[in-house]
Design an enzyme around this catalytic site. Sequence first.
Site, PDB file in Angstrom:
ATOM      1  N   GLY A   4     -48.599 -29.888 -12.647  1.00 17.08           N
ATOM      2  CA  GLY A   4     -48.549 -28.441 -12.742  1.00 17.08           C
ATOM      3  C   GLY A   4     -47.427 -27.898 -11.867  1.00 17.08           C
ATOM      4  O   GLY A   4     -46.999 -28.545 -10.907  1.00 17.08           O
ATOM      5  N   CYS A   5     -46.962 -26.699 -12.187  1.00 15.96           N
ATOM      6  CA  CYS A   5     -45.846 -26.113 -11.438  1.00 15.96           C
ATOM      7  C   CYS A   5     -46.251 -25.788 -10.003  1.00 15.96           C
ATOM      8  O   CYS A   5     -45.552 -26.157  -9.048  1.00 15.96           O
ATOM      9  CB  CYS A   5     -45.335 -24.861 -12.154  1.00 15.96           C
ATOM     10  SG  CYS A   5     -46.624 -23.686 -12.661  1.00 15.96           S
ATOM     11  N   TYR A   6     -47.380 -25.118  -9.823  1.00 14.13           N
ATOM     12  CA  TYR A   6     -47.836 -24.781  -8.470  1.00 14.13           C
ATOM     13  C   TYR A   6     -48.091 -26.042  -7.628  1.00 14.13           C
ATOM     14  O   TYR A   6     -47.642 -26.129  -6.475  1.00 14.13           O
ATOM     15  CB  TYR A   6     -49.104 -23.935  -8.517  1.00 14.13           C
ATOM     16  CG  TYR A   6     -48.953 -22.519  -9.025  1.00 14.13           C
ATOM     17  CD1 TYR A   6     -48.069 -21.629  -8.421  1.00 14.13           C
ATOM     18  CD2 TYR A   6     -49.727 -22.059 -10.078  1.00 14.13           C
ATOM     19  CE1 TYR A   6     -47.963 -20.313  -8.859  1.00 14.13           C
ATOM     20  CE2 TYR A   6     -49.634 -20.746 -10.528  1.00 14.13           C
ATOM     21  CZ  TYR A   6     -48.744 -19.876  -9.917  1.00 14.13           C
ATOM     22  OH  TYR A   6     -48.643 -18.580 -10.346  1.00 14.13           O
ATOM     23  N   THR A  41     -46.803 -28.946  -7.820  1.00 13.45           N
ATOM     24  CA  THR A  41     -45.555 -29.620  -7.484  1.00 13.45           C
ATOM     25  C   THR A  41     -45.022 -29.109  -6.147  1.00 13.45           C
ATOM     26  O   THR A  41     -44.645 -29.884  -5.265  1.00 13.45           O
ATOM     27  CB  THR A  41     -44.506 -29.406  -8.587  1.00 13.45           C
ATOM     28  OG1 THR A  41     -44.970 -30.040  -9.796  1.00 13.45           O
ATOM     29  CG2 THR A  41     -43.162 -30.009  -8.198  1.00 13.45           C
ATOM     30  N   GLY A  65     -41.053 -27.512 -12.532  1.00 14.05           N
ATOM     31  CA  GLY A  65     -42.473 -27.228 -12.652  1.00 14.05           C
ATOM     32  C   GLY A  65     -43.066 -27.494 -14.017  1.00 14.05           C
ATOM     33  O   GLY A  65     -44.259 -27.325 -14.202  1.00 14.05           O
TER      34      GLY A  65
END
Length: 316
Positions: free
Chosen positions: A127-129, A131, A300
């Site tokens: 997931g982007c967050y 990462t 992300g």
Amino acid sequence: MVTKVSQKAKTATVFIDGEAGTTGLEIRERLAAIRSVNVKSIDPGLRKDKAARADMMRDVDLTVLCLPDDAAREAVALADTLGADAPKIIDASTAHRIAPGWVYGFAEMAPGQADAIRGATRVANPGCYPTGGIALIRPLVEAGIMPADYPVTVNAVSGYSGGGRSMIEAYEAGSAPSFELYGLGLEHKHVPELHKYSGLVRRPIFVPSVGNYHKGMLVSVPLHLDTLTGNPSVADIEAVLANYYKTAELVSVVTGSAGKIARLETEALNDTDRLELFVFGKPELKQAVLVARLDNLGKGAAGAAVQNIKLMLGLN
């Protein structure tokens, strides 16, 4: 096991199941620049036809799943019916990020992680967050500076492109607010992977937010330095991060940020696959804020997927 790509010509074949979505389109655009990859598309009228999708999976080296979680699980079950003809799979949903038998696709997360991705047949794209959060927290836990049971809070803001179709449509229609916190039930779908791969044993508090701009992300972790093991300084924290990522091509630590940078904007890394890490703080206050900056559709999402595609297909 002999892989499909080694049996064919030099061009590797990829099927993006769900290529019409935001992440799928971004992945396709990036792959178009790689001459050694041929992206195969299914007839739009057959996108939900199981037999047609199975035939497509059978015919390619790797399938990327850009689907909702339940649909991704169904796609994996479909691939399982193909036996030796099943392709390698990258799942961009949250369905398999902490599942047994799946390799987490953050190549810089730990020594040997890129090799694990390279040898895997099933990879869960991060997931982007998480990462950004994992990149900041894990090195400190592994160095023994941050106890594994440390009470961590992760705050983050993203452009609306990471929020799914309904959020994108609301912002583009002008009906969404300029800024909002969400996930206030403390059960955001990214928390399990953030918890597991950061190395923490205490569940972190995660507070995401979205702003009225398309893409770009900041993830921040505030710290009271005198509560950490060894009472580290701002410079100590920065040195640990810099050493951890010293050989990483896409992850960099912007050293000397404390006292020099007063503001940090979200969109500086848009249209790149890079991840930048910063350490801000004042020694006399014994406080610090760690920040990760990335394109939520780059490192992300789609950028990470393409990095993993290249590793899994032996293209880098």
